[in-house]
Scaffold this motif. Structure first.
Motif, PDB file in Angstrom:
ATOM      1  N   THR A  14       0.838  -1.204   0.000  1.00 49.03           N
ATOM      2  CA  THR A  14       0.000   0.000   0.000  1.00 49.03           C
ATOM      3  C   THR A  14       0.871   1.251   0.000  1.00 49.03           C
ATOM      4  O   THR A  14       0.621   2.206  -0.746  1.00 49.03           O
ATOM      5  N   LEU A  15       1.904   1.248   0.819  1.00 45.34           N
ATOM      6  CA  LEU A  15       2.819   2.389   0.866  1.00 45.34           C
ATOM      7  C   LEU A  15       3.529   2.568  -0.475  1.00 45.34           C
ATOM      8  O   LEU A  15       3.599   3.681  -1.011  1.00 45.34           O
ATOM      9  N   LEU A  16       4.028   1.489  -1.030  1.00 44.87           N
ATOM     10  CA  LEU A  16       4.759   1.570  -2.296  1.00 44.87           C
ATOM     11  C   LEU A  16       3.873   1.960  -3.468  1.00 44.87           C
ATOM     12  O   LEU A  16       4.370   2.459  -4.481  1.00 44.87           O
ATOM     13  N   ASP A  17       2.584   1.736  -3.355  1.00 48.41           N
ATOM     14  CA  ASP A  17       1.653   2.097  -4.432  1.00 48.41           C
ATOM     15  C   ASP A  17       1.217   3.560  -4.390  1.00 48.41           C
ATOM     16  O   ASP A  17       0.473   4.001  -5.268  1.00 48.41           O
ATOM     17  N   GLN A  18       1.674   4.321  -3.408  1.00 46.40           N
ATOM     18  CA  GLN A  18       1.294   5.726  -3.324  1.00 46.40           C
ATOM     19  C   GLN A  18       1.934   6.500  -4.472  1.00 46.40           C
ATOM     20  O   GLN A  18       3.139   6.360  -4.726  1.00 46.40           O
ATOM     21  N   PRO A  19       1.162   7.321  -5.181  1.00 48.97           N
ATOM     22  CA  PRO A  19       1.698   8.015  -6.359  1.00 48.97           C
ATOM     23  C   PRO A  19       2.782   9.044  -6.044  1.00 48.97           C
ATOM     24  O   PRO A  19       3.596   9.362  -6.903  1.00 48.97           O
ATOM     25  N   TRP A  20       2.848   9.521  -4.816  1.00 46.95           N
ATOM     26  CA  TRP A  20       3.851  10.522  -4.448  1.00 46.95           C
ATOM     27  C   TRP A  20       5.202   9.892  -4.121  1.00 46.95           C
ATOM     28  O   TRP A  20       6.219  10.572  -4.102  1.00 46.95           O
ATOM     29  N   LEU A  21       5.213   8.579  -3.852  1.00 47.69           N
ATOM     30  CA  LEU A  21       6.457   7.942  -3.400  1.00 47.69           C
ATOM     31  C   LEU A  21       7.558   7.900  -4.462  1.00 47.69           C
ATOM     32  O   LEU A  21       8.696   8.276  -4.169  1.00 47.69           O
ATOM     33  N   PRO A  22       7.289   7.482  -5.694  1.00 40.75           N
ATOM     34  CA  PRO A  22       8.382   7.429  -6.679  1.00 40.75           C
ATOM     35  C   PRO A  22       9.064   8.773  -6.934  1.00 40.75           C
ATOM     36  O   PRO A  22      10.295   8.838  -6.895  1.00 40.75           O
ATOM     37  N   PRO A  23       8.302   9.871  -7.159  1.00 38.42           N
ATOM     38  CA  PRO A  23       9.017  11.137  -7.366  1.00 38.42           C
ATOM     39  C   PRO A  23       9.789  11.579  -6.124  1.00 38.42           C
ATOM     40  O   PRO A  23      10.885  12.133  -6.237  1.00 38.42           O
ATOM     41  N   MET A  24       9.250  11.294  -4.936  1.00 35.84           N
ATOM     42  CA  MET A  24       9.957  11.661  -3.713  1.00 35.84           C
ATOM     43  C   MET A  24      11.245  10.842  -3.574  1.00 35.84           C
ATOM     44  O   MET A  24      12.290  11.379  -3.198  1.00 35.84           O
ATOM     45  N   ALA A  25      11.162   9.566  -3.898  1.00 38.22           N
ATOM     46  CA  ALA A  25      12.346   8.706  -3.817  1.00 38.22           C
ATOM     47  C   ALA A  25      13.409   9.142  -4.820  1.00 38.22           C
ATOM     48  O   ALA A  25      14.607   9.166  -4.504  1.00 38.22           O
ATOM     49  N   ARG A  26      12.973   9.491  -6.043  1.00 40.33           N
ATOM     50  CA  ARG A  26      13.935   9.962  -7.042  1.00 40.33           C
ATOM     51  C   ARG A  26      14.588  11.264  -6.594  1.00 40.33           C
ATOM     52  O   ARG A  26      15.800  11.451  -6.756  1.00 40.33           O
ATOM     53  N   ALA A  27      13.806  12.175  -6.011  1.00 43.51           N
ATOM     54  CA  ALA A  27      14.363  13.442  -5.522  1.00 43.51           C
ATOM     55  C   ALA A  27      15.340  13.193  -4.377  1.00 43.51           C
ATOM     56  O   ALA A  27      16.405  13.814  -4.318  1.00 43.51           O
ATOM     57  N   ALA A  28      15.004  12.283  -3.484  1.00 39.48           N
ATOM     58  CA  ALA A  28      15.906  11.964  -2.373  1.00 39.48           C
ATOM     59  C   ALA A  28      17.208  11.347  -2.877  1.00 39.48           C
ATOM     60  O   ALA A  28      18.294  11.656  -2.375  1.00 39.48           O
ATOM     61  N   LEU A  29      17.094  10.482  -3.882  1.00 36.18           N
ATOM     62  CA  LEU A  29      18.276   9.825  -4.444  1.00 36.18           C
ATOM     63  C   LEU A  29      19.291  10.841  -4.957  1.00 36.18           C
ATOM     64  O   LEU A  29      20.487  10.682  -4.758  1.00 36.18           O
ATOM     65  N   VAL A  30      18.815  11.884  -5.606  1.00 33.56           N
ATOM     66  CA  VAL A  30      19.728  12.848  -6.223  1.00 33.56           C
ATOM     67  C   VAL A  30      19.899  14.126  -5.389  1.00 33.56           C
ATOM     68  O   VAL A  30      20.540  15.073  -5.845  1.00 33.56           O
ATOM     69  N   SER A  31      19.370  14.148  -4.185  1.00 33.89           N
ATOM     70  CA  SER A  31      19.399  15.369  -3.370  1.00 33.89           C
ATOM     71  C   SER A  31      20.817  15.881  -3.110  1.00 33.89           C
ATOM     72  O   SER A  31      21.050  17.096  -3.139  1.00 33.89           O
TER      73      SER A  31
END
Length: 148
Positions: A14-31
């Protein structure tokens, strides 16, 4: 992203299916790259000096290249456009940095310890950039935004 099919517990899926998670994870990766690029841009003279300190000459060229790669590559990853190019450029920059700035094989004592850790942290970051590129082309089965 159909995380349930991967055998994850329901609450994780359920958490991984949240639409905000992928862009947030990508932003964190390159922060770190975004912060580094902005800092170099804000104090270009210090960025030039940093490059020269590590033996990269001419320093101004390497500093400018680092800024373009850090900011441009990060934008590609965050906005999921040309991820292969952005992540590849960031990975190449990181590889140069890990061999130039974290030469643990030439150090002893605490300096060896810190450089060894930083070297392998950079290696892990390169692996994460490879992974974000691998999943960039995967379309979510649920129709929601995924890591693509």
């Amino acid at each position: 992203m159909n995380t349930r099919a991967q055998g994850n517990p329901h609450w994780i899926a359920t958490l991984l299916d949240q639409p905000w998670l992928p862009p947030m994870a990508r932003a964190a990766l390159v922060s770190a790259y975004v912060i580094g690029g902005v800092a170099k841009l804000a104090n270009f003279h210090a960025a030039v000096h940093e490059q020269a300190h590590f033996g990269l000459h001419p320093g101004w060229l390497w500093a400018a290249l680092a800024i373009v790669v850090e900011l441009g590559g990060s934008a590609c990853v965050i906005f999921s456009r040309f991820v292969w190019l952005g992540a590849g450029a960031l990975g190449a920059l990181t590889a140069v940095a890990m061999f130039v700035a974290n030469d643990f094989w030439n150090l002893t004592g605490n300096a060896h310890f810190f450089a060894l850790n930083a070297f392998f942290e950079h290696l892990g970051l390169i692996a994460a950039l490879v992974m974000v590129t691998c999943v960039a082309g995967i379309k979510p089965s649920s129709g929601r935004a995924g890591f693509h």
